[in-house]
Design a protein around this motif. Sequence first.
Motif, PDB file in Angstrom:
ATOM      1  N   THR A 171      42.171  42.768  37.329  1.00 37.99           N
ATOM      2  CA  THR A 171      43.992  42.963  36.942  1.00 37.99           C
ATOM      3  C   THR A 171      45.485  43.111  37.791  1.00 37.99           C
ATOM      4  O   THR A 171      46.134  42.478  38.033  1.00 37.99           O
ATOM      5  N   ASN A 172      44.525  43.224  38.962  1.00 41.48           N
ATOM      6  CA  ASN A 172      45.740  43.335  40.380  1.00 41.48           C
ATOM      7  C   ASN A 172      45.783  41.498  41.085  1.00 41.48           C
ATOM      8  O   ASN A 172      47.350  41.571  41.202  1.00 41.48           O
ATOM      9  N   LYS A 173      45.296  40.995  40.787  1.00 44.99           N
ATOM     10  CA  LYS A 173      45.529  39.419  41.002  1.00 44.99           C
ATOM     11  C   LYS A 173      46.104  38.830  40.015  1.00 44.99           C
ATOM     12  O   LYS A 173      46.741  38.012  40.423  1.00 44.99           O
ATOM     13  N   ARG A 208      34.072  43.075  37.454  1.00 47.60           N
ATOM     14  CA  ARG A 208      35.132  42.082  38.397  1.00 47.60           C
ATOM     15  C   ARG A 208      36.754  42.284  37.765  1.00 47.60           C
ATOM     16  O   ARG A 208      37.904  42.051  38.041  1.00 47.60           O
ATOM     17  N   TRP A 209      36.860  43.520  36.789  1.00 53.45           N
ATOM     18  CA  TRP A 209      38.256  43.911  35.994  1.00 53.45           C
ATOM     19  C   TRP A 209      39.213  44.515  36.841  1.00 53.45           C
ATOM     20  O   TRP A 209      40.458  44.168  36.825  1.00 53.45           O
ATOM     21  N   ILE A 226      25.336  40.889  30.045  1.00 50.86           N
ATOM     22  CA  ILE A 226      26.194  39.917  31.832  1.00 50.86           C
ATOM     23  C   ILE A 226      27.248  39.708  31.291  1.00 50.86           C
ATOM     24  O   ILE A 226      27.497  39.544  32.422  1.00 50.86           O
ATOM     25  N   GLY A 227      27.497  39.018  30.011  1.00 48.25           N
ATOM     26  CA  GLY A 227      28.442  38.738  30.279  1.00 48.25           C
ATOM     27  C   GLY A 227      30.352  39.822  30.018  1.00 48.25           C
ATOM     28  O   GLY A 227      31.234  40.043  31.534  1.00 48.25           O
ATOM     29  N   VAL A 228      29.196  41.004  29.507  1.00 46.25           N
ATOM     30  CA  VAL A 228      30.594  41.536  29.499  1.00 46.25           C
ATOM     31  C   VAL A 228      30.353  42.895  30.737  1.00 46.25           C
ATOM     32  O   VAL A 228      31.521  43.365  31.342  1.00 46.25           O
ATOM     33  N   ALA A 278      31.676  32.065  38.111  1.00 49.36           N
ATOM     34  CA  ALA A 278      32.783  32.475  38.511  1.00 49.36           C
ATOM     35  C   ALA A 278      32.591  33.802  38.701  1.00 49.36           C
ATOM     36  O   ALA A 278      33.907  33.563  39.755  1.00 49.36           O
ATOM     37  N   LEU A 279      32.366  34.295  38.052  1.00 47.71           N
ATOM     38  CA  LEU A 279      32.587  36.300  37.981  1.00 47.71           C
ATOM     39  C   LEU A 279      31.595  36.133  39.845  1.00 47.71           C
ATOM     40  O   LEU A 279      31.688  37.364  40.542  1.00 47.71           O
ATOM     41  N   ILE A 280      30.372  35.649  39.236  1.00 46.72           N
ATOM     42  CA  ILE A 280      29.380  36.086  41.052  1.00 46.72           C
ATOM     43  C   ILE A 280      29.813  35.373  42.347  1.00 46.72           C
ATOM     44  O   ILE A 280      29.786  36.542  43.080  1.00 46.72           O
TER      45      ILE A 280
END
Length: 801
Positions: free
Chosen positions: A395-397, A390-391, A382-384, A243-245
């Motif tokens: 945060t905005n969305k 994408r933080w 990788i995770g962090v 999902a992050l990718i």
Amino acid sequence: MIGDILITLALVAGVFTVVMYYLTYKGYENTKNYARIGYHFMAVMVVAASALLLYAVLTHQYQYKYVFNYSGSGLPVGLLISTFYAGQEGSLLLWLLFTAIVGLILMDYTSKRGDLEERVMMVFTFAAVGLLTMISPLLKSPFEYIWVEDNFINIKYINAQLLNSPFIQNFFFQDPGSGESFVRLGKELYAVLSTNGIAINNFLIQGKGLNPLLQNFWMQIHPPLLFVGFSMAAVPFSFAIAALIKNEYKDWVKQSLPWLLSATMLLGLAIMLGGYWAYGVLGWGGYWGWDPVENSSLVPWIIGVAAIHTMIVQKKYQDKGSEGRFVKTNLILSVLMYVTVLYSTFLTRSGILSDASVHSFVAPGQIVFLALLTFLLFFLSIGVGGVAYRWKYLTNKYNFEENLLSRELALFTGSVALIASAIIVLVGTSAPIFGTAVEIRFYNELNLPIAIIIAFLNGFSLLLKWKQSDGKNLVKDLQFSGAAAAVSTILVVLIGGVTDVMLAVFVLTTAFSLFVNLEIMFHVIKGRKSHLGAYISHAGLAVFFLGVIATGGYSQHGQVELIKGQKAEIFGHQLTFTGYVPIENGAKYAFNVEIADGESKSVAAPVMYIAEFNNSLMREPDILNGLFKDFYVAPLGYSDGKESLSDGGREVSLGKGESIDYNGSTITFESFNFPPDAMQAMMGGGEFSIGAVLSIDKDGKKIQAEPKLVKQGESQKYVSAEIPEADLKVDMKSMDAGGNVILILTSISDPASAEMNKMPKEVLTVEASIKPFINLVWAGVLIMVAGFIVSASRRTKESQS
């Protein structure tokens, strides 16, 4: 050789698969089919390597160092198969095998759901590559030949007909401490054997065998279940990174939730099966000892449970067409669940906890240690790193204000409480890394308030509505469960004699949770039965909590010396030692204790024996199982009177952490004071000093003592420790590789009147304990598992829509 080739080919295929899936994601054509072929080839190689190791175990191929170290020809088939994963290399291969199989299922699952496959399988295959690296020939291969490095082999494992051969004489060595003889088996001896036409399997005719503590039925079930859970924990991690990718967060929770539920269910079941095993075999008198390695597998489960609840909130909102809530939380928890699995692996296999845990493996060497650390840090990065990258967008969305009386806020609060518990356990578990340790009460005292909060929210959250709850309706919904919980708590406090305020509050919140979930189940069962899963699991947790309250707060423990033929009373039970009988062809001894409780009589038969594996005294408790309580009998020692000392002393054998009462003092063996260079000095005939650290409790006063084994020059002797405050003299008679010490206890002032002279010939010392309502613990776990299965089935069907 063949095994190493298979592992290497699997590693190459795994790397190839990751590259092909990456190229597919980047838009290259025809690479997805290559990726699938690569993954299938990797899986086939892993299965073939696993089959080869299993064949080596079953046919006693002792040319493999791993097979020699962990298996033996005297084991029944089930336990012999379990030696496949008794050591580091084999357990990693088992984990890899399950990962490869889970990956095949995951590939089919994701291939039917849009463009998930290339992103999810790229990450998941990378996890498999990490495991392959750990058991590659360069690091810790289970297929390493025993002669690659010099190994000192006890002559009892060697063909006796070959020991007198002249070409072997130069390879003999003797341990001056134990007097045992060894043969140095390395490349030089292997060359000599080959020259004389002698195969290693004709030279080594027996393996070291399986550790006696692992020779139990549950060894065949607990570790495999745990590794299936570990393997499946990589799936939510992979969905989160996928999902992050893509930076798209609409469907990943719906696709990931069934896997998260299944992984958490299997982890929880495996953990409690381990607790049941410990309860019946290790003689702790309990199912959970807050052992660091136990804890390290508990933390991923707690995080998984927290993630389930926040994922449900996100899915609920997205199903209604609105933006999901707790997206960042779900991503972080999905990452942390697998990272803490890897951290568990690091703690268990790096050797850090070798002195702090009965489960830990020995130190694997610096290269493997660094590889384990790299494996952990890489996936953590990788995770962090992905979440951090994408933080700002997240945060905005996805930023919402929660209403105080809403189910989503209650679920989030429960998840925060679970994370707090995980942090507490993680801190205590990691303490040995920094050269310290925490006491059991650290976990109990800090987790009790959190458990109260979780129990309350376990019921209260279900009475709340999504988004906003009406206060008047909430009060109305609370009436039945609240009143029933209050009445039940008052009865428990009065009848059970509960005096601890915190435990009383815990009973109240747990009873409230149970009644809320039972009431909702009563209504739901008339309609959508597929929605029962959550309520079943919550009810199971409440039942489990009630068992924990009863066993943790109101168990009774006590030591008693049983003179053969004479009754002794403890906890209202009459115990009579009637003698012992040899069992298992004389390898073990069962000590029969007749137990009378009113009109009923039963016989417990705890077992003691000297294990050939490590030449140490092993003890196996016996349990009289009842519907409302267990009566637990753990053997501590036996004296037939023939070993009485002329000065009236008493000889006792103690394992680490065990205690014995003598002349009004409680003596506890804490640890060996074993300097780093002592072993080398012993093997080389040099000078050394080894002590047994004891804690003596006399009238509430703690006193430290340390009898020692000292060698100076050519003289080797035991140096006694005298404790005048306790009128006690302690001599160390011997110690063994199993971590036990044999002590001789005598009175300083009047040895002739010491209690050993007064004792008759045969005395069995046992620790007896009563575990009230412990069946609630096991029942609660099984109910929770049933709920997880129902929920996973429901969420799997929903993921197809």
